[in-house]
Design a protein around this motif. Structure first.
Motif, PDB file in Angstrom:
ATOM      1  N   SER A 185       0.833  -1.204   0.000  1.00  7.54           N
ATOM      2  CA  SER A 185       0.000   0.000   0.000  1.00  7.54           C
ATOM      3  C   SER A 185       0.865   1.251   0.000  1.00  7.54           C
ATOM      4  O   SER A 185       2.090   1.192   0.192  1.00  7.54           O
ATOM      5  CB  SER A 185      -0.922   0.023   1.225  1.00  7.54           C
ATOM      6  OG  SER A 185      -0.155   0.116   2.417  1.00  7.54           O
ATOM      7  N   TYR A 186       0.180   2.388  -0.197  1.00  8.43           N
ATOM      8  CA  TYR A 186       0.836   3.691  -0.189  1.00  8.43           C
ATOM      9  C   TYR A 186       0.106   4.629   0.784  1.00  8.43           C
ATOM     10  O   TYR A 186      -1.103   4.493   1.000  1.00  8.43           O
ATOM     11  CB  TYR A 186       0.809   4.326  -1.581  1.00  8.43           C
ATOM     12  CG  TYR A 186       1.467   3.519  -2.665  1.00  8.43           C
ATOM     13  CD1 TYR A 186       2.831   3.616  -2.899  1.00  8.43           C
ATOM     14  CD2 TYR A 186       0.715   2.663  -3.468  1.00  8.43           C
ATOM     15  CE1 TYR A 186       3.438   2.883  -3.903  1.00  8.43           C
ATOM     16  CE2 TYR A 186       1.309   1.930  -4.487  1.00  8.43           C
ATOM     17  CZ  TYR A 186       2.666   2.037  -4.696  1.00  8.43           C
ATOM     18  OH  TYR A 186       3.265   1.311  -5.695  1.00  8.43           O
ATOM     19  N   THR A 187       0.872   5.571   1.319  1.00 11.27           N
ATOM     20  CA  THR A 187       0.305   6.655   2.115  1.00 11.27           C
ATOM     21  C   THR A 187       0.705   7.970   1.472  1.00 11.27           C
ATOM     22  O   THR A 187       1.900   8.179   1.192  1.00 11.27           O
ATOM     23  CB  THR A 187       0.806   6.623   3.570  1.00 11.27           C
ATOM     24  OG1 THR A 187       0.352   5.421   4.202  1.00 11.27           O
ATOM     25  CG2 THR A 187       0.278   7.822   4.357  1.00 11.27           C
ATOM     26  N   VAL A 188      -0.275   8.843   1.209  1.00 15.64           N
ATOM     27  CA  VAL A 188      -0.003  10.123   0.564  1.00 15.64           C
ATOM     28  C   VAL A 188      -0.111  11.251   1.583  1.00 15.64           C
ATOM     29  O   VAL A 188      -1.105  11.344   2.317  1.00 15.64           O
ATOM     30  CB  VAL A 188      -0.979  10.373  -0.604  1.00 15.64           C
ATOM     31  CG1 VAL A 188      -0.811  11.793  -1.152  1.00 15.64           C
ATOM     32  CG2 VAL A 188      -0.750   9.354  -1.709  1.00 15.64           C
ATOM     33  N   SER A 189       0.904  12.083   1.626  1.00 11.18           N
ATOM     34  CA  SER A 189       0.887  13.318   2.412  1.00 11.18           C
ATOM     35  C   SER A 189       0.748  14.476   1.448  1.00 11.18           C
ATOM     36  O   SER A 189       1.415  14.502   0.400  1.00 11.18           O
ATOM     37  CB  SER A 189       2.165  13.441   3.243  1.00 11.18           C
ATOM     38  OG  SER A 189       2.279  12.358   4.160  1.00 11.18           O
ATOM     39  N   PHE A 190      -0.081  15.465   1.802  1.00  7.56           N
ATOM     40  CA  PHE A 190      -0.385  16.535   0.853  1.00  7.56           C
ATOM     41  C   PHE A 190      -0.813  17.794   1.595  1.00  7.56           C
ATOM     42  O   PHE A 190      -1.506  17.741   2.611  1.00  7.56           O
ATOM     43  CB  PHE A 190      -1.514  16.097  -0.084  1.00  7.56           C
ATOM     44  CG  PHE A 190      -1.980  17.162  -1.037  1.00  7.56           C
ATOM     45  CD1 PHE A 190      -1.246  17.460  -2.180  1.00  7.56           C
ATOM     46  CD2 PHE A 190      -3.141  17.882  -0.788  1.00  7.56           C
ATOM     47  CE1 PHE A 190      -1.660  18.448  -3.050  1.00  7.56           C
ATOM     48  CE2 PHE A 190      -3.572  18.865  -1.657  1.00  7.56           C
ATOM     49  CZ  PHE A 190      -2.821  19.155  -2.797  1.00  7.56           C
ATOM     50  N   GLY A 191      -0.381  18.954   1.079  1.00  3.01           N
ATOM     51  CA  GLY A 191      -0.803  20.220   1.663  1.00  3.01           C
ATOM     52  C   GLY A 191       0.060  21.378   1.211  1.00  3.01           C
ATOM     53  O   GLY A 191       0.937  21.221   0.349  1.00  3.01           O
TER      54      GLY A 191
END
Length: 242
Positions: A185-191
């Motif tokens: 799986s992947y985890t996306v950080s964004f902002g």
């Protein structure tokens, strides 16, 4: 007498004209383009990489000590090329190194159990033009490693540093790879902050749609996890919305 004197004068003048027309031109094969300028040096062409293999574990090489090994990098000869420059980057630390060679191979000392990416720049004497090969990634084998961490994810879209037209949403796309082919799986950080906060985890695909606003700069990062629990963070990517 005046008539006899006049005929030789014309003959001499004609001879002079004939001499000038036959012998006054330059050599067309003098190494220039006809205007006095030297022929341009052809630009070098890009090479193709051979070893270490792309997205594979590199198990070949001479073990120097528990933390280092010497690996011979190989690539094909490229046309119009006098020398090559191997560009190598440690994917764990982001540090880079350059190694020059006049041959199509060169030994480089690497850290064991570390992921790298590399490409080769072709150079030619007498010109500033260069050509770069594709970029390959590999894991240098390490002692006692039964499962390798994934390679850091790479941004597909938006491309690094892109400026997008005004919109209310953007689809983030990335690519992932793993020597063991066991990405879970992947985890996306964004902002708008750097580093960005975590946005969504447990993603099994390689894209995610996010909301954006005009006039903002956004940062995003992807963490890749495999079935053994190894997690690798990508670099922080950035784009701007007009």
């Amino acid at each position: 007498m005046r008539k006899l004197h006049f005929i030789p004068t014309l003959l001499l003048a004609g001879s002079a004209i004939l001499f000038l027309s036959c012998g006054g031109g330059g050599d067309d094969n003098g190494g220039d383009n006809g205007g006095g300028e030297p022929n341009p040096i052809p630009a070098p062409l890009a090479t193709t990489l051979i070893f270490p293999d792309n997205n594979e574990e590199c198990t070949e090489g001479e073990v120097i000590n528990p933390t280092q090994s010497r690996v011979v990098f190989e690539w094909n000869d490229s046309q119009n090329t006098d020398s090559y420059q191997v560009n190598l980057r440690n994917l764990n630390t982001g540090s880079s190194s350059l190694t020059s060679s006049t041959e199509s191979s060169t030994p480089i000392i690497l850290l064991r159990g570390v992921p790298y990416e590399w490409f080769v720049v072709s150079r030619a004497n007498g010109t500033s033009e260069t050509a770069s090969s594709p970029t390959w990634r590999f894991f240098n084998a390490g002692p006692g490693i039964s499962n390798y961490a994934p390679f850091p994810a790479q941004a597909v879209a938006p491309t690094r540093g892109a400026t997008l037209s005004a919109t209310s949403s953007v689809v983030l796309e990335w690519s992932g790879s793993d020597v063991d082919n066991d990405i879970s799986s992947y985890t996306v950080s964004f902002g708008t902050e750097n580093p960005p906060p975590a946005l969504e985890s447990g993603i099994t695909g390689t894209s995610l749609e996010v909301d954006v606003q005009s006039g903002n700069t956004y940062f995003w990062q992807v963490a890749t996890e495999d079935t053994a629990g190894n997690v690798t963070n990508s670099e922080v990517f950035v784009f701007r919305v007009e």
